[in-house]
Design an enzyme around this catalytic site. Sequence first.
Site, PDB file in Angstrom:
ATOM      1  N   MET A   8       0.854  -1.196   0.000  1.00  0.00           N
ATOM      2  CA  MET A   8       0.000   0.000   0.000  1.00  0.00           C
ATOM      3  C   MET A   8       0.881   1.234   0.000  1.00  0.00           C
ATOM      4  O   MET A   8       1.482   1.590   1.020  1.00  0.00           O
ATOM      5  CB  MET A   8      -0.932  -0.012   1.216  1.00  0.00           C
ATOM      6  CG  MET A   8      -2.038  -1.054   1.101  1.00  0.00           C
ATOM      7  SD  MET A   8      -3.127  -1.108   2.543  1.00  0.00           S
ATOM      8  CE  MET A   8      -3.980   0.442   2.408  1.00  0.00           C
ATOM      9  N   GLN A  68       8.321  -4.718  -5.072  1.00  0.00           N
ATOM     10  CA  GLN A  68       7.370  -4.627  -6.193  1.00  0.00           C
ATOM     11  C   GLN A  68       7.821  -3.554  -7.180  1.00  0.00           C
ATOM     12  O   GLN A  68       8.226  -2.459  -6.775  1.00  0.00           O
ATOM     13  CB  GLN A  68       5.965  -4.274  -5.687  1.00  0.00           C
ATOM     14  CG  GLN A  68       4.946  -4.287  -6.819  1.00  0.00           C
ATOM     15  CD  GLN A  68       3.552  -3.862  -6.388  1.00  0.00           C
ATOM     16  OE1 GLN A  68       3.333  -2.717  -6.017  1.00  0.00           O
ATOM     17  NE2 GLN A  68       2.608  -4.788  -6.432  1.00  0.00           N
ATOM     18  N   CYS A  98      -2.308  -0.979 -10.252  1.00  0.00           N
ATOM     19  CA  CYS A  98      -2.441   0.356  -9.665  1.00  0.00           C
ATOM     20  C   CYS A  98      -3.365   1.241 -10.508  1.00  0.00           C
ATOM     21  O   CYS A  98      -3.165   1.388 -11.711  1.00  0.00           O
ATOM     22  CB  CYS A  98      -1.071   1.004  -9.546  1.00  0.00           C
ATOM     23  SG  CYS A  98      -1.179   2.609  -8.755  1.00  0.00           S
ATOM     24  N   HIS A 168      -6.509  -9.036  -7.260  1.00  0.00           N
ATOM     25  CA  HIS A 168      -7.408  -8.119  -6.570  1.00  0.00           C
ATOM     26  C   HIS A 168      -8.704  -8.143  -7.376  1.00  0.00           C
ATOM     27  O   HIS A 168      -8.714  -7.673  -8.520  1.00  0.00           O
ATOM     28  CB  HIS A 168      -6.779  -6.716  -6.506  1.00  0.00           C
ATOM     29  CG  HIS A 168      -7.689  -5.691  -5.912  1.00  0.00           C
ATOM     30  ND1 HIS A 168      -7.428  -4.342  -5.952  1.00  0.00           N
ATOM     31  CD2 HIS A 168      -8.862  -5.805  -5.253  1.00  0.00           C
ATOM     32  CE1 HIS A 168      -8.403  -3.671  -5.355  1.00  0.00           C
ATOM     33  NE2 HIS A 168      -9.276  -4.533  -4.924  1.00  0.00           N
ATOM     34  N   GLY A 200      -8.768  -8.636  -1.814  1.00  0.00           N
ATOM     35  CA  GLY A 200      -9.830  -7.645  -1.944  1.00  0.00           C
ATOM     36  C   GLY A 200     -10.964  -7.868  -0.969  1.00  0.00           C
ATOM     37  O   GLY A 200     -11.601  -8.928  -0.965  1.00  0.00           O
ATOM     38  N   GLY A 223      -4.991  -6.064   2.953  1.00  0.00           N
ATOM     39  CA  GLY A 223      -4.428  -4.713   2.981  1.00  0.00           C
ATOM     40  C   GLY A 223      -5.126  -3.850   4.009  1.00  0.00           C
ATOM     41  O   GLY A 223      -4.766  -3.838   5.190  1.00  0.00           O
TER      42      GLY A 223
HETATM   43  C1  LIG Z   1      -3.633   3.528  -0.214  1.00  0.00           C
HETATM   44  C2  LIG Z   1      -3.421   2.297  -1.058  1.00  0.00           C
HETATM   45  C3  LIG Z   1      -2.197   2.101  -1.686  1.00  0.00           C
HETATM   46  C4  LIG Z   1      -1.982   0.968  -2.487  1.00  0.00           C
HETATM   47  N1  LIG Z   1      -0.751   0.786  -3.075  1.00  0.00           N
HETATM   48  C5  LIG Z   1      -0.525  -0.349  -3.807  1.00  0.00           C
HETATM   49  C6  LIG Z   1       0.769  -0.610  -4.363  1.00  0.00           C
HETATM   50  O1  LIG Z   1       1.735   0.149  -4.197  1.00  0.00           O
HETATM   51  N2  LIG Z   1       0.905  -1.750  -5.103  1.00  0.00           N
HETATM   52  C7  LIG Z   1      -0.132  -2.614  -5.317  1.00  0.00           C
HETATM   53  O2  LIG Z   1       0.044  -3.630  -5.995  1.00  0.00           O
HETATM   54  N3  LIG Z   1      -1.342  -2.406  -4.776  1.00  0.00           N
HETATM   55  C8  LIG Z   1      -1.555  -1.299  -4.030  1.00  0.00           C
HETATM   56  N4  LIG Z   1      -2.781  -1.108  -3.449  1.00  0.00           N
HETATM   57  C9  LIG Z   1      -3.819  -2.157  -3.572  1.00  0.00           C
HETATM   58  C10 LIG Z   1      -3.755  -3.138  -2.382  1.00  0.00           C
HETATM   59  O3  LIG Z   1      -2.540  -3.861  -2.398  1.00  0.00           O
HETATM   60  C11 LIG Z   1      -4.923  -4.137  -2.422  1.00  0.00           C
HETATM   61  O4  LIG Z   1      -4.875  -4.821  -3.644  1.00  0.00           O
HETATM   62  C12 LIG Z   1      -6.280  -3.458  -2.267  1.00  0.00           C
HETATM   63  O5  LIG Z   1      -6.266  -2.517  -1.214  1.00  0.00           O
HETATM   64  C13 LIG Z   1      -7.391  -4.481  -2.016  1.00  0.00           C
HETATM   65  O6  LIG Z   1      -7.120  -5.239  -0.869  1.00  0.00           O
HETATM   66  P1  LIG Z   1      -7.826  -4.917   0.552  1.00  0.00           P
HETATM   67  O7  LIG Z   1      -9.319  -4.901   0.307  1.00  0.00           O
HETATM   68  O8  LIG Z   1      -7.384  -6.041   1.452  1.00  0.00           O
HETATM   69  O9  LIG Z   1      -7.332  -3.579   0.987  1.00  0.00           O
HETATM   70  C14 LIG Z   1      -3.024   0.014  -2.657  1.00  0.00           C
HETATM   71  C15 LIG Z   1      -4.250   0.226  -2.019  1.00  0.00           C
HETATM   72  C16 LIG Z   1      -4.463   1.338  -1.221  1.00  0.00           C
HETATM   73  C17 LIG Z   1      -5.803   1.507  -0.530  1.00  0.00           C
END
Ligand SMILES: Cc1cc2nc3c(=O)[nH]c(=O)nc-3n(C[C@H](O)[C@H](O)[C@H](O)COP(=O)(O)O)c2cc1C
Length: 314
Positions: A8, A68, A98, A168, A200, A223
């Site tokens: 994140m 990453q 992203c 995701h 997700g 996340g």
């Molecule tokens: C603030 C924020 C930053 C994120 N940055 C990245 C990142 O740098 N690389 C990536 O692959 N996914 C990134 N994501 C996506 C998360 O890794 C994840 O796929 C997404 O939040 C869904 O999972 P969750 O529902 O468990 O949060 C980001 C998500 C958020 C909310």
Amino acid sequence: MRILLAPMEGVVDHLMRDMLTRVGGFDLCVTEFVRIVDQKLPHKTFYRLCPELHEGGKTPSGVPVRVQLLGQHPQWLAENALTAVELGSPGVDLNFGCPAKTVNKSKGGAVLLQYTELLHDIVKTVREAVPAHLPVTAKIRLGYEDKSLAVDNAIAIDEAGASELVVHARTKTEGYRPPAYWDWIKKIRAHTQLPVIANGEIWSYDDARRCQEMSGCSDVMIGRGALAMPNLALHIRDNQPPMSWPELAQLLIDYSGYEIYGDKGRYYPNRLKQWCGYLKRQYPQAEVLFDNIRRLQKSDEIVAVLQQSAAAAK
Ligand SMILES: Cc1cc2nc3c(=O)[nH]c(=O)nc-3n(C[C@H](O)[C@H](O)[C@H](O)COP(=O)(O)O)c2cc1C
């Protein structure tokens, strides 16, 4: 079952990784993305985003941290992937998910999900550059605007030699709006042999079980849920109850000890206010805490508020 801590950007940095992996239950972390455009980046860029490289690519509690990369040029990604593993990253992960506008404009992240062949070329070129014993993994969404290429993209990534795939379960257009379409992960799994990790909208033990059932995956990545409940990984694994508010307040106080790494003392106040935004989903007290600290700029003032809040809850 493996539980991965999601990358994140701007939220889960090495300090947060340290904190959450100390709480426990995680098998692997993935860093915020390193953006690759058209050059080989200096070592210091990798060390800045992943200081764990100084310690064999593991958090202080021993959980591996994979770097990453995000970009669109197979060759530049491959060269930088090699640097990452030479510096000690246990493999590399490629970001094809992203949604950020700035990143997509320069053709990195989720925008690539519209170009199946390019995904294939990137994974193949990176795979060829990284020594075979180290994993090259990818993280995708179900698509850019729709899900029509979800299966084709996963097949392309598989055929290019990826070691595993995090899905995701939403398109870029669906952003972060619930639901996540875990059933689509099952469709992807039906067409590839690639180990798939479901991601997700997992916020609880029950969510994780439903996700496992609907996706057919045993492994999950979490996340925002891990920020809302720092012991979510243990809660999912062992049905451990959510951390109590006094325990959590102590964790937030411990986080202030990291100030020394911060930028001119603003790191802790800013990050704590940001963290409250996630915590209030699980803890109503976090909303009150946020109101009480929103104007505070000094860490010791915030710690004093936290101490009062913890004491009041005991
Ligand atoms: C603030 C924020 C930053 C994120 N940055 C990245 C990142 O740098 N690389 C990536 O692959 N996914 C990134 N994501 C996506 C998360 O890794 C994840 O796929 C997404 O939040 C869904 O999972 P969750 O529902 O468990 O949060 C980001 C998500 C958020 C909310």
